[in-house]
Design a protein around this motif. Structure first.
Motif, PDB file in Angstrom:
ATOM      1  N   ARG A 180       0.834  -1.203   0.000  1.00 38.23           N
ATOM      2  CA  ARG A 180       0.000   0.000   0.000  1.00 38.23           C
ATOM      3  C   ARG A 180       0.876   1.263   0.000  1.00 38.23           C
ATOM      4  O   ARG A 180       0.509   2.278  -0.600  1.00 38.23           O
ATOM      5  CB  ARG A 180      -0.901   0.027   1.247  1.00 38.23           C
ATOM      6  CG  ARG A 180      -1.903  -1.103   1.337  1.00 38.23           C
ATOM      7  CD  ARG A 180      -3.140  -0.847   0.550  1.00 38.23           C
ATOM      8  NE  ARG A 180      -3.869   0.301   1.049  1.00 38.23           N
ATOM      9  CZ  ARG A 180      -4.897   0.857   0.417  1.00 38.23           C
ATOM     10  NH1 ARG A 180      -5.290   0.374  -0.759  1.00 38.23           N
ATOM     11  NH2 ARG A 180      -5.532   1.895   0.916  1.00 38.23           N
ATOM     12  N   ALA A 181       2.002   1.196   0.667  1.00 35.25           N
ATOM     13  CA  ALA A 181       2.841   2.383   0.826  1.00 35.25           C
ATOM     14  C   ALA A 181       3.510   2.791  -0.477  1.00 35.25           C
ATOM     15  O   ALA A 181       3.560   3.983  -0.824  1.00 35.25           O
ATOM     16  CB  ALA A 181       3.897   2.139   1.903  1.00 35.25           C
ATOM     17  N   ILE A 182       4.032   1.837  -1.226  1.00 35.72           N
ATOM     18  CA  ILE A 182       4.801   2.153  -2.439  1.00 35.72           C
ATOM     19  C   ILE A 182       3.962   2.907  -3.477  1.00 35.72           C
ATOM     20  O   ILE A 182       4.375   3.968  -3.966  1.00 35.72           O
ATOM     21  CB  ILE A 182       5.425   0.882  -3.036  1.00 35.72           C
ATOM     22  CG1 ILE A 182       6.491   0.334  -2.081  1.00 35.72           C
ATOM     23  CG2 ILE A 182       6.027   1.161  -4.410  1.00 35.72           C
ATOM     24  CD1 ILE A 182       7.070  -0.999  -2.490  1.00 35.72           C
ATOM     25  N   PRO A 183       2.763   2.421  -3.855  1.00 39.32           N
ATOM     26  CA  PRO A 183       1.985   3.174  -4.846  1.00 39.32           C
ATOM     27  C   PRO A 183       1.478   4.509  -4.329  1.00 39.32           C
ATOM     28  O   PRO A 183       1.175   5.397  -5.130  1.00 39.32           O
ATOM     29  CB  PRO A 183       0.813   2.230  -5.172  1.00 39.32           C
ATOM     30  CG  PRO A 183       0.687   1.359  -3.984  1.00 39.32           C
ATOM     31  CD  PRO A 183       2.093   1.158  -3.486  1.00 39.32           C
ATOM     32  N   ALA A 184       1.397   4.666  -3.011  1.00 40.87           N
ATOM     33  CA  ALA A 184       0.918   5.937  -2.452  1.00 40.87           C
ATOM     34  C   ALA A 184       1.804   7.101  -2.869  1.00 40.87           C
ATOM     35  O   ALA A 184       1.334   8.232  -3.034  1.00 40.87           O
ATOM     36  CB  ALA A 184       0.837   5.852  -0.928  1.00 40.87           C
ATOM     37  N   PHE A 185       3.107   6.824  -3.079  1.00 35.85           N
ATOM     38  CA  PHE A 185       4.020   7.877  -3.523  1.00 35.85           C
ATOM     39  C   PHE A 185       3.689   8.337  -4.948  1.00 35.85           C
ATOM     40  O   PHE A 185       3.949   9.489  -5.310  1.00 35.85           O
ATOM     41  CB  PHE A 185       5.468   7.382  -3.469  1.00 35.85           C
ATOM     42  CG  PHE A 185       6.040   7.297  -2.086  1.00 35.85           C
ATOM     43  CD1 PHE A 185       6.519   8.428  -1.447  1.00 35.85           C
ATOM     44  CD2 PHE A 185       6.081   6.081  -1.417  1.00 35.85           C
ATOM     45  CE1 PHE A 185       7.049   8.358  -0.162  1.00 35.85           C
ATOM     46  CE2 PHE A 185       6.608   5.993  -0.136  1.00 35.85           C
ATOM     47  CZ  PHE A 185       7.086   7.130   0.502  1.00 35.85           C
ATOM     48  N   LEU A 186       3.118   7.440  -5.748  1.00 36.13           N
ATOM     49  CA  LEU A 186       2.790   7.783  -7.130  1.00 36.13           C
ATOM     50  C   LEU A 186       1.357   8.266  -7.293  1.00 36.13           C
ATOM     51  O   LEU A 186       0.985   8.750  -8.364  1.00 36.13           O
ATOM     52  CB  LEU A 186       3.034   6.570  -8.033  1.00 36.13           C
ATOM     53  CG  LEU A 186       4.505   6.225  -8.246  1.00 36.13           C
ATOM     54  CD1 LEU A 186       4.664   4.873  -8.911  1.00 36.13           C
ATOM     55  CD2 LEU A 186       5.206   7.300  -9.054  1.00 36.13           C
ATOM     56  N   HIS A 187       0.559   8.147  -6.249  1.00 36.73           N
ATOM     57  CA  HIS A 187      -0.818   8.666  -6.281  1.00 36.73           C
ATOM     58  C   HIS A 187      -0.853  10.141  -6.667  1.00 36.73           C
ATOM     59  O   HIS A 187      -1.535  10.533  -7.626  1.00 36.73           O
ATOM     60  CB  HIS A 187      -1.472   8.418  -4.920  1.00 36.73           C
ATOM     61  CG  HIS A 187      -2.820   9.045  -4.741  1.00 36.73           C
ATOM     62  ND1 HIS A 187      -3.002  10.410  -4.621  1.00 36.73           N
ATOM     63  CD2 HIS A 187      -4.057   8.510  -4.638  1.00 36.73           C
ATOM     64  CE1 HIS A 187      -4.293  10.684  -4.461  1.00 36.73           C
ATOM     65  NE2 HIS A 187      -4.949   9.544  -4.474  1.00 36.73           N
TER      66      HIS A 187
END
Length: 394
Positions: free
Chosen positions: A110-117
């Motif tokens: 969940r954390a990794i894609p949050a940076f690209l949101h």
């Protein structure tokens, strides 16, 4: 800043905006959809429900912190490449979430894609606006906001239904399927979108020297705090103050979400006609509506009607807030949209906390008082912002 393959009118522009809107829907759906299945996540991974809540709060925290930075870092890279990278990472993270049995892995996924949101959403606002003529830009941006609203409105009930009918893994696979669909459409139908006349990182950060951008940020933070401060407790308000059943609450919340989509459609037209007037007037209408709900909130019929109006106003307000920050920093659109996302998320966090305190010290009805105070502050900052505009232009 214009895209190399930009077309002001016609099919290609409409298709591009549609793909971006569906892409935003998939990304917001990934963020918010798990809200409705926290008990199932807790049961699946043998953790408490509050601990399962980290799947939501960690994602939101990363978005808020990375939104001013990540869009700027990616602002000089081909837009199509950014779209494919973001959608690919979201797809992969959802697939990992679907098949892992480790809660730690879930949090990492969940954390990794949050940076690209914020990268994708900010880029979607920018590209949609640049894909049409400037007078039509608010309408194009409003369509992206429809994707945002749809992700928030439909994400929770659809995810809950899938998880309930099948499993948690099936819900994650639904997220992945939406992202794969958009990724495929991007590969097939979106042309290369190189950035033309890109501004340096220093030039983009230079907009922070402008007084108007800070006034806009504070106005957006306060107005979003007002809207989401009450929205976070709307179901509790309808149950405790209005006194309606859980089934009725579910219907009213759905109506609110659909009204929000209507508001986004109206916002495109209103901002196209007179953006400054729309942005300046909407907080006053919200103030009057919340005051009316405070007085009539114990009456089911009027309360439901006011909630419907608030849904429309929230859709218009979201578009207006994005306009205010973009207008104040139009020379750095990616950075401006990142600032908008940070302001909106910060407002949500502050509003939920403060309105929660009003409930703790008084009762549920007084969550509205917190919203009214935030709106009053927002009106002050909009007044100061508009005075800065007049001073600058004169």
């Amino acid at each position: 800043m214009k895209q190399g393959n930009n077309q002001n009118k016609g099919g290609p522009s409409r298709l591009l905006v549609f793909i971006l809107a569906v892409g935003v829907f998939g990304i917001i759906n990934t963020e918010m959809g798990v809200v409705g299945i926290l008990p199932r996540i807790a049961k699946t991974f043998h953790v408490s429900v509050p601990f399962a809540g980290w799947t939501v709060s960690l994602f939101a925290l990363i978005v808020a912190l990375s939104a001013p930075v990540m869009p700027v870092l990616f602002s000089r890279i081909n837009r199509k490449a950014v779209m494919l990278l973001s959608l690919g990472i979201f797809t992969l993270s959802n697939l990992v979430s679907a098949f892992t049995d480790s809660f730690t892995i879930i949090l990492i996924a969940r954390a990794i894609p949050a940076f690209l949101h914020p990268v994708y959403v900010s880029m979607a606002f920018t590209v949609s606006a640049e894909s049409v003529s400037r007078p039509e830009a608010p309408k194009a941006v409003a369509k992206i906001f429809i994707g945002v609203s749809a992700g928030m409105v439909l994400g929770v009930p659809v995810t809950s239904f899938i998880a309930g009918a099948a499993s948690f893994s099936s819900a994650m696979l639904f997220f992945a399927a939406v992202n794969v669909l958009v990724l495929t459409a991007t590969v097939l139908f979106v042309p290369s979108l190189p950035v033309r006349e890109g501004f340096s990182y220093g030039a983009q950060l230079g907009v922070l020297k402008k007084k108007m951008i800070w006034q806009s940020i504070l106005a957006v933070t306060m107005i979003n705090a007002a809207m989401f401060g009450f929205f976070s407790y709307m179901s509790d308000y309808l149950g405790v103050v209005t006194g309606v059943s859980y089934e009725v609450i579910s219907v009213v919340l759905l109506v609110y979400g659909l009204a929000n989509i209507i508001g986004n459609i109206l916002a495109g037209r209103l901002l196209t006609m007179n953006a400054a007037r729309c942005a300046a007037s909407i907080p006053f209408i919200l103030l009057a509506s919340y005051t009316l709900l405070f007085v009539l909130g114990n009456m089911p019929g009027p309360a439901a009607a006011i909630v419907f109006v608030l849904g429309i106003l929230a859709g218009i307000a979201s578009n207006s807030m994005q306009y205010m920050i973009m207008d104040a920093a139009h020379e750095a659109p990616d950075f401006a949209n990142g600032l908008f996302l940070t302001s909106a998320n910060l407002g949500t966090t502050i509003g939920t906390s403060v309105c929660g305190l009003f409930i703790s010290f008084f009762n549920t009805r007084y969550a509205l008082l917190g919203s009214l105070l935030f709106l009053a502050a927002g009106i002050v900052f909009i007044f100061l912002r508009n005075r800065s505009v007049i001073t600058f232009t004169s």
